[in-house]
Design a protein around this motif. Structure first.
Motif, PDB file in Angstrom:
ATOM      1  N   ASP A 188       0.222   3.936  -1.304  1.00  0.00           N
ATOM      2  CA  ASP A 188      -0.604   5.137  -1.263  1.00  0.00           C
ATOM      3  C   ASP A 188      -1.228   5.354   0.105  1.00  0.00           C
ATOM      4  O   ASP A 188      -2.146   6.184   0.249  1.00  0.00           O
ATOM      5  CB  ASP A 188      -1.730   5.012  -2.303  1.00  0.00           C
ATOM      6  CG  ASP A 188      -2.569   3.761  -2.088  1.00  0.00           C
ATOM      7  OD1 ASP A 188      -2.089   2.833  -1.377  1.00  0.00           O
ATOM      8  OD2 ASP A 188      -3.681   3.703  -2.627  1.00  0.00           O
ATOM      9  N   ALA A 189      -0.757   4.651   1.137  1.00  0.00           N
ATOM     10  CA  ALA A 189      -1.327   4.812   2.467  1.00  0.00           C
ATOM     11  C   ALA A 189      -1.083   6.222   2.974  1.00  0.00           C
ATOM     12  O   ALA A 189      -0.089   6.879   2.633  1.00  0.00           O
ATOM     13  CB  ALA A 189      -0.722   3.788   3.416  1.00  0.00           C
ATOM     14  N   SER A 190      -1.998   6.676   3.822  1.00  0.00           N
ATOM     15  CA  SER A 190      -1.879   8.030   4.371  1.00  0.00           C
ATOM     16  C   SER A 190      -0.721   8.091   5.363  1.00  0.00           C
ATOM     17  O   SER A 190      -0.225   7.067   5.838  1.00  0.00           O
ATOM     18  CB  SER A 190      -3.180   8.407   5.085  1.00  0.00           C
ATOM     19  OG  SER A 190      -3.401   7.549   6.187  1.00  0.00           O
ATOM     20  N   ARG A 191      -0.345   9.314   5.654  1.00  0.00           N
ATOM     21  CA  ARG A 191       0.780   9.500   6.579  1.00  0.00           C
ATOM     22  C   ARG A 191       0.456   8.919   7.951  1.00  0.00           C
ATOM     23  O   ARG A 191       1.328   8.290   8.581  1.00  0.00           O
ATOM     24  CB  ARG A 191       1.085  11.000   6.707  1.00  0.00           C
ATOM     25  CG  ARG A 191       2.186  11.313   7.719  1.00  0.00           C
ATOM     26  CD  ARG A 191       2.452  12.816   7.778  1.00  0.00           C
ATOM     27  NE  ARG A 191       3.428  13.123   8.812  1.00  0.00           N
ATOM     28  CZ  ARG A 191       4.737  12.982   8.691  1.00  0.00           C
ATOM     29  NH1 ARG A 191       5.227  12.535   7.539  1.00  0.00           N
ATOM     30  NH2 ARG A 191       5.540  13.286   9.681  1.00  0.00           N
ATOM     31  N   GLU A 192      -0.805   9.091   8.391  1.00  0.00           N
ATOM     32  CA  GLU A 192      -1.182   8.556   9.697  1.00  0.00           C
ATOM     33  C   GLU A 192      -1.059   7.026   9.724  1.00  0.00           C
ATOM     34  O   GLU A 192      -0.574   6.440  10.703  1.00  0.00           O
ATOM     35  CB  GLU A 192      -2.608   8.970  10.053  1.00  0.00           C
ATOM     36  CG  GLU A 192      -2.784  10.461  10.328  1.00  0.00           C
ATOM     37  CD  GLU A 192      -2.769  11.289   9.045  1.00  0.00           C
ATOM     38  OE1 GLU A 192      -2.823  10.673   7.941  1.00  0.00           O
ATOM     39  OE2 GLU A 192      -2.677  12.524   9.138  1.00  0.00           O
ATOM     40  N   GLU A 193      -1.482   6.373   8.658  1.00  0.00           N
ATOM     41  CA  GLU A 193      -1.393   4.924   8.610  1.00  0.00           C
ATOM     42  C   GLU A 193       0.066   4.453   8.579  1.00  0.00           C
ATOM     43  O   GLU A 193       0.423   3.461   9.216  1.00  0.00           O
ATOM     44  CB  GLU A 193      -2.139   4.382   7.388  1.00  0.00           C
ATOM     45  CG  GLU A 193      -3.646   4.575   7.462  1.00  0.00           C
ATOM     46  CD  GLU A 193      -4.338   4.128   6.191  1.00  0.00           C
ATOM     47  OE1 GLU A 193      -5.531   3.806   6.269  1.00  0.00           O
ATOM     48  OE2 GLU A 193      -3.687   4.109   5.123  1.00  0.00           O
ATOM     49  N   VAL A 194       0.895   5.166   7.830  1.00  0.00           N
ATOM     50  CA  VAL A 194       2.316   4.810   7.780  1.00  0.00           C
ATOM     51  C   VAL A 194       2.963   4.980   9.148  1.00  0.00           C
ATOM     52  O   VAL A 194       3.729   4.126   9.625  1.00  0.00           O
ATOM     53  CB  VAL A 194       3.044   5.650   6.719  1.00  0.00           C
ATOM     54  CG1 VAL A 194       4.556   5.422   6.803  1.00  0.00           C
ATOM     55  CG2 VAL A 194       2.541   5.328   5.322  1.00  0.00           C
ATOM     56  N   ARG A 246       0.840  -1.205   0.000  1.00  0.00           N
ATOM     57  CA  ARG A 246       0.000   0.000   0.000  1.00  0.00           C
ATOM     58  C   ARG A 246       0.872   1.250   0.000  1.00  0.00           C
ATOM     59  O   ARG A 246       0.995   1.969   0.992  1.00  0.00           O
ATOM     60  CB  ARG A 246      -0.907   0.006   1.229  1.00  0.00           C
ATOM     61  CG  ARG A 246      -1.987  -1.083   1.229  1.00  0.00           C
ATOM     62  CD  ARG A 246      -2.965  -0.873   2.338  1.00  0.00           C
ATOM     63  NE  ARG A 246      -3.595   0.448   2.234  1.00  0.00           N
ATOM     64  CZ  ARG A 246      -4.358   0.990   3.193  1.00  0.00           C
ATOM     65  NH1 ARG A 246      -4.569   0.342   4.314  1.00  0.00           N
ATOM     66  NH2 ARG A 246      -4.894   2.181   3.023  1.00  0.00           N
ATOM     67  N   ARG A 287       1.457   4.933  12.016  1.00  0.00           N
ATOM     68  CA  ARG A 287       0.920   3.924  12.930  1.00  0.00           C
ATOM     69  C   ARG A 287       1.592   2.558  12.696  1.00  0.00           C
ATOM     70  O   ARG A 287       1.992   1.867  13.633  1.00  0.00           O
ATOM     71  CB  ARG A 287      -0.580   3.802  12.728  1.00  0.00           C
ATOM     72  CG  ARG A 287      -1.254   2.776  13.633  1.00  0.00           C
ATOM     73  CD  ARG A 287      -2.770   2.865  13.443  1.00  0.00           C
ATOM     74  NE  ARG A 287      -3.436   1.801  14.185  1.00  0.00           N
ATOM     75  CZ  ARG A 287      -3.638   0.565  13.740  1.00  0.00           C
ATOM     76  NH1 ARG A 287      -3.215   0.255  12.517  1.00  0.00           N
ATOM     77  NH2 ARG A 287      -4.244  -0.331  14.475  1.00  0.00           N
TER      78      ARG A 287
END
Length: 418
Positions: free
Chosen positions: A245-251, A243, A253
């Motif tokens: 293209d994951a968001s910064r928050e997800e990365v 992924r 986390r």
């Protein structure tokens, strides 16, 4: 002339080994023969052989003196008697190499030679020491049977017939009995040494088995402790890979979970290595010792990693569960969650535990089929095998396999004494 042996353990020094008979040394060290395949004579052997020779000469000299003073014996027979006696005494040096032949020859020579009396006694003693009982019974019995005939042919000038026969028979029996006693002591020494060797071998095997079991226990512990942590690392690293293209928050986390899991894995590994270096002998002393009460924390950790877990805890007092049973149940749940995370990512896992004292403890980990594609996560395939062994050692049984809906279930039934 005693050929008795020292106590077991006297052969431990080279100096004392020289004081043992060569036959005993051959029994203790059968792989070290002397020249020509025969046991090499020790210092004790030479001393005993010299004493045997001197004793046979002394007794022969006394008998020859008696024969010389007997007016009823012809001079020619006296000369033959003494010549055969000298030859018999010289043959005593062959007593170790040819004990049977020496005993037979001297017994026959004794019919015509009183001077050979000492050599006869030495030969009977030797065969009693160095040969089994059938040889002793045959030759000793023949010697006793010929004794009455000997005194019929050559009466003793100083004693009547019957006392001469009785005294000679008693002397022969004493010498033979003494030799058999020495042989039995020698065999006892060898049997004690053999028993000591077997005990040392068995002790070494027990130590080796204990070390192997300890290594297997450590290997299981490392698998149980680290597989859970490293699987979290692999899953979250794989999620970041697939992924982009994951968001910064997800990365952030996922990176936090990876960092935390790596830190905890290193702590667990350091603790286990510390046990190995300290050499603790306890079954699992010093290693992570979770109990059933830690199951809540294990589920919470999995949830924080993004895994859907439902906990059905029907145990009224987890602290009352025996430590070994609780630890085994915890490892089953840990392995079940690890496998579900690897082989059914995204599926909601149910962990159910129930039981009471006297009824046993049952822990079940089940998951439905994965909702999507399963990324390849490397594994050894030994987790369930190790779990089965662990549960069996705890006195329970482990059941695992596919479910009708395509999912998977692991069920552990453990004893819980009332």
């Amino acid at each position: 002339m005693s050929e008795d042996e020292p106590r077991p353990g006297a052969w431990t020094t080279p100096g004392r080994r020289r004081l043992l008979p060569s036959a005993v040394l051959t029994g203790l060290d059968p792989d070290v023969p002397g020249r020509s395949g025969r046991p090499r004579r020790t210092v004790r052997d030479w001393i005993v052989d010299v004493l045997c020779f001197l004793l046979s000469v002394l007794i022969g000299a006394l008998a020859a003196d008696t024969v010389s003073g007997d007016p009823n014996t012809p001079d020619a027979l006296k000369a033959v008697d003494q010549a055969l006696g000298v030859l018999a005494c010289a043959a005593v040096w062959l007593r170790r190499r040819r004990p049977v032949e020496l005993a037979v020859a001297t017994t026959l020579v004794g019919l015509v030679s009183n001077t050979a009396s000492g050599a006869i006694l030495v030969a009977l003693f030797t065969i009693a020491v160095h040969r089994p009982f059938p040889y002793v019974a045959a030759i000793g019995g023949a010697s006793l049977a010929l004794t009455p005939l000997l005194f019929l042919l050559r009466p003793d000038p100083d004693l009547p017939y019957l006392p001469s026969v009785v005294l000679t028979a008693l002397l022969t029996g004493t010498v033979v009995g003494w030799g058999m006693f020495v042989r039995s002591r020698r065999q006892l020494l060898l049997s004690l040494r053999d028993r000591a060797r077997r005990a040392e071998t068995e002790a070494a095997l027990r130590v080796e088995r204990a070390q192997r079991l300890a290594r297997e226990a450590i290997a299981r512990e490392m698998h149980d402790v680290l597989a859970h942590r490293l699987t979290l690392l692999s899953v979250h690293a794989g999620a970041l890979e697939f992924r982009p293209d994951a968001s910064r928050e997800e990365v952030v986390r996922a990176a936090g979970v990876i960092r935390e899991s790596a830190h905890e894995a290193l702590e667990d590994l350091r603790e286990i290595i510390g046990v190995l270096r300290a050499g603790e002998s306890g079954d699992e002393a010093g290693r992570p010792q979770p109990t059933l009460a830690a199951l809540q924390g294990l589920v919470a950790e999995s949830r924080e990693a993004g895994m859907g877990v439902v906990l059905e805890d029907r145990v009224a007092d987890p602290g009352a569960v025996p430590a070994s049973v609780g630890r085994t149940a915890y490892r089953v749940a840990q392995e079940g969650l690890t496998n579900a995370r690897k082989h059914a990512p995204g599926a909601e896992v149910t962990v159910a535990v129930a039981g009471a004292p006297g009824d046993g403890l049952v822990l079940t980990v089940r998951n439905p089929p994965p909702p999507g594609p399963v990324p390849r996560v490397p594994g050894s395939g030994q987790g369930l095998i190790g779990l089965t062994e662990r549960v069996t050692l705890a006195g329970g049984r482990l059941i695992h396999g596919g479910r009708p809906d395509g999912g998977f279930e692991v069920r552990a039934e453990l004893p819980w004494e009332g």
